[in-house]
Design a protein around this motif. Structure first.
Motif, PDB file in Angstrom:
ATOM      1  N   UNK A 174     110.156  62.312  -4.077  1.00 29.63           N
ATOM      2  CA  UNK A 174     110.531  61.313  -3.082  1.00 29.63           C
ATOM      3  C   UNK A 174     111.985  61.504  -2.658  1.00 29.63           C
ATOM      4  N   UNK A 175     112.840  61.835  -3.618  1.00 29.67           N
ATOM      5  CA  UNK A 175     114.249  62.075  -3.301  1.00 29.67           C
ATOM      6  C   UNK A 175     114.414  63.286  -2.396  1.00 29.67           C
ATOM      7  N   UNK A 176     113.578  64.312  -2.603  1.00 30.21           N
ATOM      8  CA  UNK A 176     113.627  65.494  -1.748  1.00 30.21           C
ATOM      9  C   UNK A 176     113.272  65.145  -0.304  1.00 30.21           C
ATOM     10  N   UNK A 177     112.294  64.267  -0.122  1.00 32.76           N
ATOM     11  CA  UNK A 177     111.895  63.847   1.219  1.00 32.76           C
ATOM     12  C   UNK A 177     113.034  63.161   1.947  1.00 32.76           C
ATOM     13  N   UNK A 178     113.746  62.283   1.237  1.00 33.00           N
ATOM     14  CA  UNK A 178     114.786  61.474   1.860  1.00 33.00           C
ATOM     15  C   UNK A 178     116.098  62.227   2.000  1.00 33.00           C
ATOM     16  N   UNK A 179     116.395  63.105   1.040  1.00 39.56           N
ATOM     17  CA  UNK A 179     117.667  63.838   1.036  1.00 39.56           C
ATOM     18  C   UNK A 179     117.374  65.321   0.833  1.00 39.56           C
ATOM     19  N   UNK A 180     117.163  66.077   1.914  1.00 39.30           N
ATOM     20  CA  UNK A 180     116.782  67.486   1.755  1.00 39.30           C
ATOM     21  C   UNK A 180     117.822  68.319   1.023  1.00 39.30           C
ATOM     22  N   UNK A 181     119.086  67.904   1.060  1.00 42.27           N
ATOM     23  CA  UNK A 181     120.102  68.698   0.366  1.00 42.27           C
ATOM     24  C   UNK A 181     119.896  68.710  -1.143  1.00 42.27           C
ATOM     25  N   UNK A 182     119.156  67.719  -1.672  1.00 41.02           N
ATOM     26  CA  UNK A 182     118.885  67.704  -3.099  1.00 41.02           C
ATOM     27  C   UNK A 182     118.029  68.900  -3.490  1.00 41.02           C
ATOM     28  N   UNK A 183     117.332  69.465  -2.526  1.00 37.98           N
ATOM     29  CA  UNK A 183     116.497  70.631  -2.814  1.00 37.98           C
ATOM     30  C   UNK A 183     117.318  71.824  -3.275  1.00 37.98           C
ATOM     31  N   UNK A 184     118.630  71.776  -3.145  1.00 39.47           N
ATOM     32  CA  UNK A 184     119.469  72.883  -3.569  1.00 39.47           C
ATOM     33  C   UNK A 184     119.794  72.802  -5.059  1.00 39.47           C
ATOM     34  N   UNK A 185     118.890  72.297  -5.840  1.00 38.71           N
ATOM     35  CA  UNK A 185     118.993  72.387  -7.292  1.00 38.71           C
ATOM     36  C   UNK A 185     117.976  73.432  -7.732  1.00 38.71           C
ATOM     37  N   UNK A 186     117.350  73.211  -8.884  1.00 32.94           N
ATOM     38  CA  UNK A 186     116.412  74.204  -9.384  1.00 32.94           C
ATOM     39  C   UNK A 186     115.232  74.404  -8.431  1.00 32.94           C
ATOM     40  N   UNK A 187     114.735  73.340  -7.794  1.00 30.64           N
ATOM     41  CA  UNK A 187     113.591  73.474  -6.897  1.00 30.64           C
ATOM     42  C   UNK A 187     113.918  74.403  -5.732  1.00 30.64           C
ATOM     43  N   UNK A 188     115.074  74.187  -5.143  1.00 30.79           N
ATOM     44  CA  UNK A 188     115.494  75.035  -4.019  1.00 30.79           C
ATOM     45  C   UNK A 188     115.580  76.486  -4.467  1.00 30.79           C
ATOM     46  N   UNK A 189     116.236  76.702  -5.605  1.00 31.26           N
ATOM     47  CA  UNK A 189     116.417  78.064  -6.079  1.00 31.26           C
ATOM     48  C   UNK A 189     115.079  78.730  -6.372  1.00 31.26           C
ATOM     49  N   UNK A 190     114.145  77.942  -6.916  1.00 27.27           N
ATOM     50  CA  UNK A 190     112.863  78.517  -7.287  1.00 27.27           C
ATOM     51  C   UNK A 190     112.061  78.964  -6.066  1.00 27.27           C
ATOM     52  N   UNK A 191     112.105  78.201  -4.992  1.00 30.24           N
ATOM     53  CA  UNK A 191     111.289  78.511  -3.825  1.00 30.24           C
ATOM     54  C   UNK A 191     112.035  79.324  -2.776  1.00 30.24           C
ATOM     55  N   UNK A 192     113.198  79.852  -3.117  1.00 31.56           N
ATOM     56  CA  UNK A 192     113.982  80.572  -2.128  1.00 31.56           C
ATOM     57  C   UNK A 192     114.462  81.933  -2.615  1.00 31.56           C
ATOM     58  N   UNK A 193     114.886  82.053  -3.865  1.00 28.91           N
ATOM     59  CA  UNK A 193     115.477  83.301  -4.342  1.00 28.91           C
ATOM     60  C   UNK A 193     114.456  84.430  -4.388  1.00 28.91           C
ATOM     61  N   UNK A 194     114.914  85.634  -4.098  1.00 31.45           N
ATOM     62  CA  UNK A 194     114.047  86.806  -4.024  1.00 31.45           C
ATOM     63  C   UNK A 194     114.662  87.966  -4.796  1.00 31.45           C
ATOM     64  N   UNK A 195     113.877  89.019  -4.959  1.00 30.75           N
ATOM     65  CA  UNK A 195     114.316  90.214  -5.677  1.00 30.75           C
ATOM     66  C   UNK A 195     114.482  91.377  -4.708  1.00 30.75           C
ATOM     67  N   UNK A 196     115.354  92.299  -5.068  1.00 33.55           N
ATOM     68  CA  UNK A 196     115.533  93.492  -4.256  1.00 33.55           C
ATOM     69  C   UNK A 196     116.888  94.107  -4.492  1.00 33.55           C
ATOM     70  N   UNK A 197     117.115  95.246  -3.859  1.00 33.41           N
ATOM     71  CA  UNK A 197     118.388  95.958  -4.023  1.00 33.41           C
ATOM     72  C   UNK A 197     118.708  96.725  -2.750  1.00 33.41           C
ATOM     73  N   UNK A 198     119.992  96.899  -2.516  1.00 33.97           N
ATOM     74  CA  UNK A 198     120.463  97.696  -1.389  1.00 33.97           C
ATOM     75  C   UNK A 198     121.567  98.618  -1.852  1.00 33.97           C
ATOM     76  N   UNK A 199     121.740  99.739  -1.146  1.00 30.05           N
ATOM     77  CA  UNK A 199     122.776 100.707  -1.504  1.00 30.05           C
ATOM     78  C   UNK A 199     123.366 101.310  -0.238  1.00 30.05           C
ATOM     79  N   UNK A 200     124.643 101.668  -0.310  1.00 30.77           N
ATOM     80  CA  UNK A 200     125.334 102.291   0.818  1.00 30.77           C
ATOM     81  C   UNK A 200     126.082 103.523   0.342  1.00 30.77           C
ATOM     82  N   UNK A 201     126.040 104.549   1.162  1.00 29.37           N
ATOM     83  CA  UNK A 201     126.811 105.767   0.916  1.00 29.37           C
ATOM     84  C   UNK A 201     128.038 105.761   1.809  1.00 29.37           C
ATOM     85  N   UNK A 202     129.209 105.810   1.215  1.00 32.38           N
ATOM     86  CA  UNK A 202     130.477 105.842   1.935  1.00 32.38           C
ATOM     87  C   UNK A 202     131.080 107.234   1.816  1.00 32.38           C
TER      88      UNK A 202
END
Length: 386
Positions: A174-202
């Protein structure tokens, strides 16, 4: 004496097949006895449509380590002109390595198996990949080396699996519905973070054929002197808001019982400060050293964790005198998700390797905020042709 430095190759490695919004809970696992009610709320606001995980979709077992992800990205740089044996410097940035020690960089070097070279590990969160790129840039800029490889990588899904989370309750949803910024706790991190890697040659010279990115400058600024810890793992805040590291707990069991190793976010602090500090203060400080006008920027690559921040970021840039129209913005957040320290690499890879996007003479500005204890990074490149 300094030497011009050019990004001549960019490679990305995204593990497995893309996971869409409807199937991500099947991969990460269900917390409690019913599907997450918070998932749709978070996804509706962050604008991410798919992401990649090291977890096997059937078993949940990790298929790659962080070091293995990074090594795959580095291998993507090699070809007829560049071999692994030619690498002189390897600079690796990540939020959390596979182990507490040794450093992430030497583990990547071990995976690659290339001959001995200078190796450095850069720690942090989203800005760790930028720090690695700056180290690589300065190594070539100073003339000490003719080439360097920089990387950014994450394997966050191993932390986001269901076994690491407590069951949601109705009040929290219910708190997430009323205050979307609260989603930036564990719930936000769980449904947003991804895996991967990038590399650059200089290298100290541009590509013999095709385009290169000349690195004009890289600016990284910390504001930890004025703000407390915001995003963290390996400790927790006490009742007075003081950060207590896991080694100060009475025992390892006590640290585990209090979820000291879970990735956390101070939601109120983030919501109050991230745009003002990382974009506002960060851009103002950068502009004092590197004056820019919006008309000079052909491509703006902002790393933001969610589309929630898109308009506030635009407004803050305009307030600082750098109002860049949205049609000159470039992001691949919807396609790859938030990959932390790898995100700027993945954005630049998509832009650089995307046919027909870049033209000689264009100028690229990249923005990477970090909420760990609030840092801001800006990078400026010029497209050059052989």
């Amino acid at each position: 004496m300094t030497h011009p430095v050019y990004i001549n190759r960019i490679a990305a490695f995204l593990p497995g097949e893309p996971v869409d919004n409807e199937h991500m809970e099947q991969v990460l696992g269900q917390v409690g006895e019913r599907p997450s009610r918070a998932r749709r709320l978070v996804l509706r606001r962050n604008g991410i449509r798919q992401r990649y995980y090291v977890l096997d979709p059937q078993t949940g077992v990790p298929r790659w380590t962080n070091a293995e992800l990074t090594a795959e990205a580095v291998r993507g740089l090699t070809g007829t002109e560049v071999d692994l044996a030619d690498i002189e410097v390897l600079a690796c940035g990540t939020t959390m390595a596979d182990q507490l020690a040794p450093g992430h960089g030497v583990m990547v070097h071990g995976e690659l198996g290339n001959p001995g070279c200078e190796v450095v590990s850069l720690a942090g969160i989203c800005a760790a990949g930028v720090a690695a790129l700056k180290y690589a840039w300065m190594s070539v800029l100073s003339g000490q080396h003719g080439n360097a490889v920089a990387t950014g990588s994450e394997n966050a899904s191993t932390l986001m699996a269901a076994r690491n989370f407590a069951t949601e309750n109705a009040a929290r949803v219910a708190a997430l519905e009323e205050h979307p910024e609260i989603a930036f706790e564990k719930d936000f991190l769980r449904w947003m973070l991804s895996d991967g890697a990038g590399a650059m040659l200089l290298q100290d010279r541009p590509n013999a054929t095709g385009l290169s990115l000349r690195i004009d400058w890289i600016d990284i600024h910390s504001y930890a002197d004025r703000l407390p810890v915001c995003m963290y793992a390996g400790g927790d805040k006490d009742a007075d808001g003081r950060f207590v590291p896991w080694r100060h707990y009475s025992s390892l069991e006590a640290a585990l019982a209090q979820s000291a190793f879970a990735l956390k976010q101070d939601v109120r602090l983030l919501n109050d400060q991230v745009v003002e500090v990382s974009a506002g203060h960060g851009l103002r400080d950068t502009l004092t050293r590197h004056p820019l006008s919006a008309t000079e920027i052909d491509w703006f690559l902002p790393h933001y964790s969610s589309q929630f921040f898109r308009q506030p970021l635009y407004d803050k840039l305009a307030e600082c005198g750098l109002e860049i129209p949205f049609e000159r913005w470039f992001t691949n957040l919807p396609e790859v998700g938030n990959v932390g320290s790898a995100s700027p690499y993945l954005m630049l890879e998509a832009l650089f390797n995307g046919a027909g996007r870049l033209r000689a003479g264009q100028r690229v500005l990249c923005y990477v905020p970090e909420s760990g204890r609030f840092s801001s990074a800006f990078m400026h490149f010029t497209v050059v042709e052989a």
